[in-house]
Design a protein around this motif. Structure first.
Motif, PDB file in Angstrom:
ATOM      1  N   CYS A 203      26.997  39.465 -41.331  1.00  0.00           N
ATOM      2  CA  CYS A 203      25.765  38.870 -41.858  1.00  0.00           C
ATOM      3  C   CYS A 203      25.235  37.797 -40.913  1.00  0.00           C
ATOM      4  O   CYS A 203      24.031  37.740 -40.618  1.00  0.00           O
ATOM      5  CB  CYS A 203      26.052  38.289 -43.241  1.00  0.00           C
ATOM      6  SG  CYS A 203      24.680  37.388 -43.995  1.00  0.00           S
ATOM      7  N   LEU A 204      26.143  36.969 -40.409  1.00  0.00           N
ATOM      8  CA  LEU A 204      25.729  35.879 -39.517  1.00  0.00           C
ATOM      9  C   LEU A 204      25.211  36.416 -38.189  1.00  0.00           C
ATOM     10  O   LEU A 204      24.210  35.915 -37.658  1.00  0.00           O
ATOM     11  CB  LEU A 204      26.903  34.930 -39.295  1.00  0.00           C
ATOM     12  CG  LEU A 204      26.645  33.717 -38.416  1.00  0.00           C
ATOM     13  CD1 LEU A 204      25.438  32.918 -38.886  1.00  0.00           C
ATOM     14  CD2 LEU A 204      27.892  32.828 -38.365  1.00  0.00           C
ATOM     15  N   GLY A 250      33.879  29.250 -44.031  1.00  0.00           N
ATOM     16  CA  GLY A 250      32.951  28.665 -43.074  1.00  0.00           C
ATOM     17  C   GLY A 250      31.912  29.651 -42.581  1.00  0.00           C
ATOM     18  O   GLY A 250      30.730  29.313 -42.467  1.00  0.00           O
ATOM     19  N   THR A 251      32.339  30.870 -42.307  1.00  0.00           N
ATOM     20  CA  THR A 251      31.403  31.854 -41.763  1.00  0.00           C
ATOM     21  C   THR A 251      30.344  32.231 -42.787  1.00  0.00           C
ATOM     22  O   THR A 251      29.151  32.330 -42.447  1.00  0.00           O
ATOM     23  CB  THR A 251      32.151  33.120 -41.315  1.00  0.00           C
ATOM     24  OG1 THR A 251      33.249  32.755 -40.493  1.00  0.00           O
ATOM     25  CG2 THR A 251      31.230  34.027 -40.520  1.00  0.00           C
ATOM     26  N   PHE A 252      30.760  32.438 -44.036  1.00  0.00           N
ATOM     27  CA  PHE A 252      29.764  32.785 -45.044  1.00  0.00           C
ATOM     28  C   PHE A 252      28.853  31.590 -45.335  1.00  0.00           C
ATOM     29  O   PHE A 252      27.646  31.759 -45.542  1.00  0.00           O
ATOM     30  CB  PHE A 252      30.423  33.278 -46.330  1.00  0.00           C
ATOM     31  CG  PHE A 252      29.439  33.866 -47.306  1.00  0.00           C
ATOM     32  CD1 PHE A 252      28.687  34.977 -46.965  1.00  0.00           C
ATOM     33  CD2 PHE A 252      29.257  33.303 -48.564  1.00  0.00           C
ATOM     34  CE1 PHE A 252      27.756  35.521 -47.854  1.00  0.00           C
ATOM     35  CE2 PHE A 252      28.340  33.838 -49.462  1.00  0.00           C
ATOM     36  CZ  PHE A 252      27.597  34.954 -49.108  1.00  0.00           C
ATOM     37  N   GLY A 253      29.410  30.382 -45.309  1.00  0.00           N
ATOM     38  CA  GLY A 253      28.575  29.197 -45.489  1.00  0.00           C
ATOM     39  C   GLY A 253      27.504  29.084 -44.425  1.00  0.00           C
ATOM     40  O   GLY A 253      26.341  28.770 -44.710  1.00  0.00           O
ATOM     41  N   GLU A 254      27.868  29.358 -43.180  1.00  0.00           N
ATOM     42  CA  GLU A 254      26.886  29.312 -42.086  1.00  0.00           C
ATOM     43  C   GLU A 254      25.866  30.427 -42.222  1.00  0.00           C
ATOM     44  O   GLU A 254      24.666  30.221 -41.959  1.00  0.00           O
ATOM     45  CB  GLU A 254      27.596  29.395 -40.738  1.00  0.00           C
ATOM     46  CG  GLU A 254      26.677  29.451 -39.521  1.00  0.00           C
ATOM     47  CD  GLU A 254      25.943  28.158 -39.219  1.00  0.00           C
ATOM     48  OE1 GLU A 254      25.207  28.111 -38.209  1.00  0.00           O
ATOM     49  OE2 GLU A 254      26.088  27.179 -39.992  1.00  0.00           O
ATOM     50  N   ALA A 255      26.316  31.618 -42.636  1.00  0.00           N
ATOM     51  CA  ALA A 255      25.371  32.717 -42.839  1.00  0.00           C
ATOM     52  C   ALA A 255      24.348  32.347 -43.906  1.00  0.00           C
ATOM     53  O   ALA A 255      23.146  32.624 -43.759  1.00  0.00           O
ATOM     54  CB  ALA A 255      26.123  33.991 -43.234  1.00  0.00           C
ATOM     55  N   CYS A 256      24.817  31.714 -44.985  1.00  0.00           N
ATOM     56  CA  CYS A 256      23.898  31.272 -46.040  1.00  0.00           C
ATOM     57  C   CYS A 256      22.917  30.226 -45.516  1.00  0.00           C
ATOM     58  O   CYS A 256      21.713  30.268 -45.833  1.00  0.00           O
ATOM     59  CB  CYS A 256      24.693  30.697 -47.215  1.00  0.00           C
ATOM     60  SG  CYS A 256      25.687  31.899 -48.116  1.00  0.00           S
ATOM     61  N   ARG A 257      23.420  29.291 -44.719  1.00  0.00           N
ATOM     62  CA  ARG A 257      22.530  28.261 -44.157  1.00  0.00           C
ATOM     63  C   ARG A 257      21.471  28.885 -43.267  1.00  0.00           C
ATOM     64  O   ARG A 257      20.284  28.515 -43.320  1.00  0.00           O
ATOM     65  CB  ARG A 257      23.347  27.231 -43.363  1.00  0.00           C
ATOM     66  CG  ARG A 257      22.529  26.039 -42.884  1.00  0.00           C
ATOM     67  CD  ARG A 257      23.329  25.141 -41.965  1.00  0.00           C
ATOM     68  NE  ARG A 257      23.561  25.752 -40.668  1.00  0.00           N
ATOM     69  CZ  ARG A 257      22.696  25.716 -39.647  1.00  0.00           C
ATOM     70  NH1 ARG A 257      21.532  25.109 -39.793  1.00  0.00           N
ATOM     71  NH2 ARG A 257      22.991  26.281 -38.498  1.00  0.00           N
ATOM     72  N   ARG A 270      22.162  26.795 -51.893  1.00  0.00           N
ATOM     73  CA  ARG A 270      23.122  26.503 -52.960  1.00  0.00           C
ATOM     74  C   ARG A 270      24.468  27.165 -52.683  1.00  0.00           C
ATOM     75  O   ARG A 270      25.526  26.578 -52.930  1.00  0.00           O
ATOM     76  CB  ARG A 270      22.565  26.954 -54.314  1.00  0.00           C
ATOM     77  CG  ARG A 270      21.425  26.090 -54.836  1.00  0.00           C
ATOM     78  CD  ARG A 270      21.135  26.376 -56.298  1.00  0.00           C
ATOM     79  NE  ARG A 270      20.615  27.725 -56.507  1.00  0.00           N
ATOM     80  CZ  ARG A 270      19.336  28.040 -56.511  1.00  0.00           C
ATOM     81  NH1 ARG A 270      18.414  27.103 -56.312  1.00  0.00           N
ATOM     82  NH2 ARG A 270      18.934  29.276 -56.722  1.00  0.00           N
ATOM     83  N   LYS A 271      24.438  28.381 -52.184  1.00  0.00           N
ATOM     84  CA  LYS A 271      25.684  29.067 -51.846  1.00  0.00           C
ATOM     85  C   LYS A 271      26.375  28.383 -50.667  1.00  0.00           C
ATOM     86  O   LYS A 271      27.609  28.254 -50.649  1.00  0.00           O
ATOM     87  CB  LYS A 271      25.430  30.538 -51.521  1.00  0.00           C
ATOM     88  CG  LYS A 271      24.912  31.362 -52.684  1.00  0.00           C
ATOM     89  CD  LYS A 271      25.876  31.380 -53.860  1.00  0.00           C
ATOM     90  CE  LYS A 271      25.353  32.299 -54.963  1.00  0.00           C
ATOM     91  NZ  LYS A 271      26.200  32.237 -56.178  1.00  0.00           N
ATOM     92  N   ALA A 272      25.615  27.958 -49.675  1.00  0.00           N
ATOM     93  CA  ALA A 272      26.205  27.242 -48.538  1.00  0.00           C
ATOM     94  C   ALA A 272      26.910  25.986 -49.015  1.00  0.00           C
ATOM     95  O   ALA A 272      28.047  25.687 -48.603  1.00  0.00           O
ATOM     96  CB  ALA A 272      25.127  26.902 -47.510  1.00  0.00           C
ATOM     97  N   ASP A 273      26.257  25.240 -49.902  1.00  0.00           N
ATOM     98  CA  ASP A 273      26.872  24.036 -50.474  1.00  0.00           C
ATOM     99  C   ASP A 273      28.205  24.376 -51.126  1.00  0.00           C
ATOM    100  O   ASP A 273      29.227  23.723 -50.881  1.00  0.00           O
ATOM    101  CB  ASP A 273      25.955  23.408 -51.535  1.00  0.00           C
ATOM    102  CG  ASP A 273      24.710  22.764 -50.953  1.00  0.00           C
ATOM    103  OD1 ASP A 273      24.658  22.549 -49.733  1.00  0.00           O
ATOM    104  OD2 ASP A 273      23.793  22.470 -51.729  1.00  0.00           O
TER     105      ASP A 273
END
Length: 393
Positions: A203-204, A250-257, A270-273
């Motif tokens: 995703c990222l 971390g990777t999914f958080g960055e993808a969300c950001r 919100r998901k990144a948070d």
């Protein structure tokens, strides 16, 4: 933001590889850590002990005690530390920056240390030799190639990442009975192998390719793979897959950001948070307030090196949630201060980071994964310090 302002002191920098000397300061004043100096030291230890300087790839243990066999995806994160260091020092130390560029070129010419000798259906080795049966391996390599291109301005790296993604990653997706489309861990895998460690970086990569090339298909892919993780692997508490691991968080958080930055849709922020805070606060991911020892294998020991840069990215992001930024900053600094205190400077340049940052390295054979994670933390804090100083006004 009071917490972030703590790094904005105007103290002079001490000599490289030393802690600040508190002498001459008012009585009771705490010494100020030179995070760029600590980062220089930790990255030097990584390069001096673990980098094959002829090939530009990393050994698993110091001075090739164990050769770099079967560690392809880890090469991406070790090299990423050097890319962050390059970005930080290129304007102040051009000689070291040029040395780093040489390692980037060697790493690229060595196919990032790819051990896979598989060939595609036409007998070709793959995109520049980066083809691999493991989809996630190629995703991590693509992310480092994109970062390398961004840092140096050389589109050769980004164009190769695009070729890998177009021909060897996204071509593997398939749709399950639930109607969600995701990437398999390996080519021709069964459905139960469509995991977070593949779909989150996939995703990222797609989001980063969209930002680089502006092709809508990449954004469509990023949303599709986000939907797969959210629909199959994400828990309400912010846990990404079971068990939760720092690198997938971390990777999914960055993808969300990144998706929030592209689309402006609040659900992504919100998901990144949620997922980044889970990684830094949950008792499943931490031990006594610090990121836990996730294991001593080359896979496990390098997990934190994936998380840390994305936590720093979030803290530096101007559209991020302020309360989340402050909390992540506090936790990041807790980890950095613990690692800094645990480093035995008398052993330099064998000043190795431990698997758990709250205790010193106790001897034996040091780990490239653990050193990469420690250097990543210090490069991240130094990058943040530089950013805050540059934006102090």
């Amino acid at each position: 933001m009071i917490v972030l302002a703590m790094l904005l002191s105007g103290c002079e920098k001490p000599l490289w590889m030393t802690m600040p000397d508190p002498s001459g300061k008012p009585a009771g004043e705490e010494p100020v850590t030179d995070w760029s100096g600590v980062a220089d030291s930790c990255t030097f230890v990584l390069v001096d002990n673990f980098l094959d300087k002829e090939r530009g790839v990393f050994w698993t243990t110091p001075d090739n005690v164990q050769p770099a066999n079967n560690i392809y995806w880890q090469q991406a994160h070790a090299m990423d530390v050097l890319v962050y260091s390059y970005e930080r020092i290129k304007d102040t130390d051009p000689a070291l920056a040029e040395e780093y560029i040489g390692y980037f070129r060697k790493w690229y010419a060595s196919d990032g240390g790819n051990y896979n000798d598989s060939h595609d259906s036409e007998g070709e080795y793959g995109a520049g030799g980066f083809f691999n049966a493991f989809t996630d391996d190629m995703c991590w390599i693509c992310l480092t190639l994109l970062h390398m291109s961004e840092a140096t301005g050389d589109d050769t790296y980004a164009d190769t990442a695009r070729e890998i993604y177009d021909n060897y990653i996204i071509t593997r997706v398939w749709t399950g009975e639930e109607g969600l489309t995701g990437l398999p861990w390996q080519n021709n895998d069964a459905e139960n192998a469509r995991n977070a460690c593949t779909n989150a970086p996939g995703c990222l990569v797609a989001a980063r390719l969209y930002q680089k090339y502006g092709v809508e298909a990449y954004l469509d892919d990023a949303v599709m793979l986000y939907d797969y993780v959210e629909g199959n692997l994400l828990y309400d508490d912010g846990r990404v897959e079971e068990p939760p691991l720092s690198y997938t968080q971390g990777t999914f958080g960055e993808a969300c950001r990144q998706l929030y930055d592209i689309t402006g849709e609040r659900k992504y922020l919100r998901k990144a948070d949620a997922v980044l805070l889970y990684a830094m606060t949950s008792g499943r991911c931490t031990n006594n307030g610090l990121l836990r020892d996730e294991g001593t294998s080359m896979d496990q020991s390098i997990f934190k090196a994936v998380l840390i840069p994305y936590v720093v990215n979030y803290i530096m992001y101007d559209k991020a949630t302020v309360s989340t930024k402050d909390r992540l900053y506090e936790l990041l600094m807790d980890n950095a201060e613990a690692l800094d205190a645990s480093l035995d400077r008398t052993l330099f340049p064998q000043m190795y980071a431990n698997y758990y940052w709250g205790t010193p390295f106790s001897g034996g054979v040091a780990s490239m994964g653990a050193q990469t994670s420690g250097a990543s933390l210090m490069e991240g804090v130094a990058r943040l310090e530089k950013f805050l100083n540059e934006n102090a006004d």
